[in-house]
Design an enzyme around this catalytic site. Structure first.
Site: not given
Length: 479
Positions: A273, A276, A304, A339, A357, A380
């Site tokens: 993590e 990441w 969208w 998360n 988004w 996102w």
């Protein structure tokens, strides 16, 4: 002749294992410290009760006290950093300003302007890697290009890691070179900065270096169970260190070193993590256009839905899907979101409601205590299937099954959606299926006391698949 330096604290609010502070102390005879409440940042915030300003203010107070106890102290300025830093450097007569790298586009531009102004005065700008283990071009593919997929990046990151990369900077050996502010002035209050105090204690978010150490000490006792518990928001499974990482009240080298040396599935999963986080920092540095555009340019053509009422319901936690609503209410009330819930909430906005988004990313940016541009943008775009290493567009989270899997008894839902507190576990994930007679017995009316679902998930899924099929890159067809 005495060499003097100024250390500019930013997202590194600690006096230990600090790259810029170490180098300044080692290379100079006298070192001053400064923190700027930057008006370019503060004045752009939509709320005068922003929790992050309170968190930063508390951290600055603790850092100032720690530096004063060692013969120094913070010069605290309320103003525009781009103008104030060169002016302060001139008043102090320092030879150089030291700071740690920042990787966000606006910060890069700000630092370049400061460096240019200092150069015009004949002063040096020196900055150092501090908030990550590997940065910029340090982890590249064999072809010399940035990674676009996480797993090979993680493997390369781990293969490159040596003890030197996680070794702490021995700041304490040189602290005698700290100097106090020329004029003793207190840190301005939140009121003086134009912000109202928020009760961070109510958020269960300890602040400053001491808060970071308290949380890390607690997590060290639980790290072995991290892999098993991290996806369950009602369980105490994660580290809760994200805000401290964001503002540097903990050292990434100490955290990564502990996880690497401790070993085991829990520590290895947590270290992944942390990797990441660096992956997204690397992506942002190489591709700053992702702030406003899809990582995969073809997907900027996605159409969208413009649905203000749907977006407002999502923001308020009134979608009729309890796990989504509980997640959004947790965010609004505390500035924190687990998360797993971030993934569920983001998937729901983009895949169920069909909303861009970027709108969700901006809302999270306003609300999250731990808001970090790189991680927020990357997360996102992952959920929206527009980013690097993204969730495949044809895999869409079902909010009901996610709820059943990760909050089976509804403990988290009941905490943040008290309207459903008495609903039996077998109905709490989809309360609209609760028979009317049982609703009446509980004094609950779906559609009145708690909203009915604003979309049908199956129908929304079909619309999303159709939306992506129009622009999905070749080779990314759904099975």
């Amino acid at each position: 002749m005495e060499r003097k330096a100024l250390v500019w604290f930013r997202r590194d609010l600690r006096h230990f294992d600090h790259a810029a502070l170490y180098h300044a102390l080692r290379d100079n005879d006298a070192v001053y410290a400064v923190f700027v409440f930057d008006r370019d940042i503060l004045d752009a915030l939509p709320s005068r009760t922003d929790r992050r300003v309170g968190f930063i203010h508390a951290a600055v107070l603790e850092l100032d006290a720690a530096l004063r106890a060692r013969g120094g102290g913070l010069i605290v300025i309320d103003g525009r950093a781009e103008a104030e830093l060169p002016a302060l450097a001139a008043r102090l007569g320092v030879d150089a300003v030291y700071a740690n790298h920042d990787y966000e586009p606006q910060a890069i531009a700000r630092d370049a302007a400061v460096a240019e102004a200092l150069a015009a005065q004949g002063r040096a700008w020196r900055s150092f890697k501090d908030q990550v283990i590997f940065e910029r071009d340090e982890i590249l593919t064999q072809a010399g290009t940035p990674y676009g997929v996480f797993t090979p990046y993680r493997c390369a990151w781990l293969a490159a890691l040596t003890p030197d990369h996680v070794a702490s900077f021995p700041v304490a050996e040189h602290l005698a070179r700290l100097r106090p502010p020329p004029v003793a002035t207190p840190v301005p209050s939140l009121d003086a900065l134009g912000f109202s105090a928020c009760n961070l204690a109510d958020l269960e978010l300890p602040t400053g270096m001491s808060g970071g150490e308290t949380l890390f000490a607690d997590f060290r006792d639980r790290i072995d169970a991290y892999r098993q518990l991290r996806d369950f928001p009602a369980r105490k499974g994660v580290s809760y260190l994200s805000a401290h990482l964001r503002f540097g009240t903990v050292s990434i080298r100490q955290l990564a070193s502990y996880a690497w040396c401790h070993g085991g599935q829990g520590a290895e999963t947590w270290l992944a993590e942390l990797i990441w986080r660096e992956f997204y920092q690397m992506v942002l540095w190489h591709r700053p256009e992702v702030v406003a555009h899809c990582y995969r340019p073809a997907l900027d053509a996605l159409q969208w839905d413009d649905w203000p009422e749907g977006f407002a319901a999502w923001c308020a936690g009134r979608t009729g899907y309890p796990i989504v609503d509980a997640a959004m209410r947790q965010l609004n009330q505390t500035g924190y979101m687990h998360n797993r819930l971030r993934m569920i909430a983001a998937s729901f906005l983009t895949k169920d409601l069909g909303i861009d988004w970027r709108r969700g990313e901006r809302y999270f940016a306003q609300q999250l205590n731990d808001y970090d541009l790189a991680a927020n943008n990357g997360g996102w775009q992952w959920a929206a299937s527009t980013g690097c290493d993204a969730q495949p567009w044809f895999r869409i989270f079902n909010p009901v099954t996610q709820s059943q899997k990760f909050d089976a008894e509804g403990r988290f839902i009941r905490r943040y959606v008290p309207e459903l507190a008495a609903v039996p576990a077998r109905f709490i994930h989809a309360p609209w299926t609760l028979p009317p007679v049982e609703q009446a017995a509980l004094g609950l009316r779906i559609g009145a006391d708690y909203p009915a679902p604003i979309v049908d998930h199956a129908a929304a899924r079909a619309r999303t698949l159709a939306r992506f099929r129009v622009v999905a890159p070749a080779g990314a067809d759904a099975p």
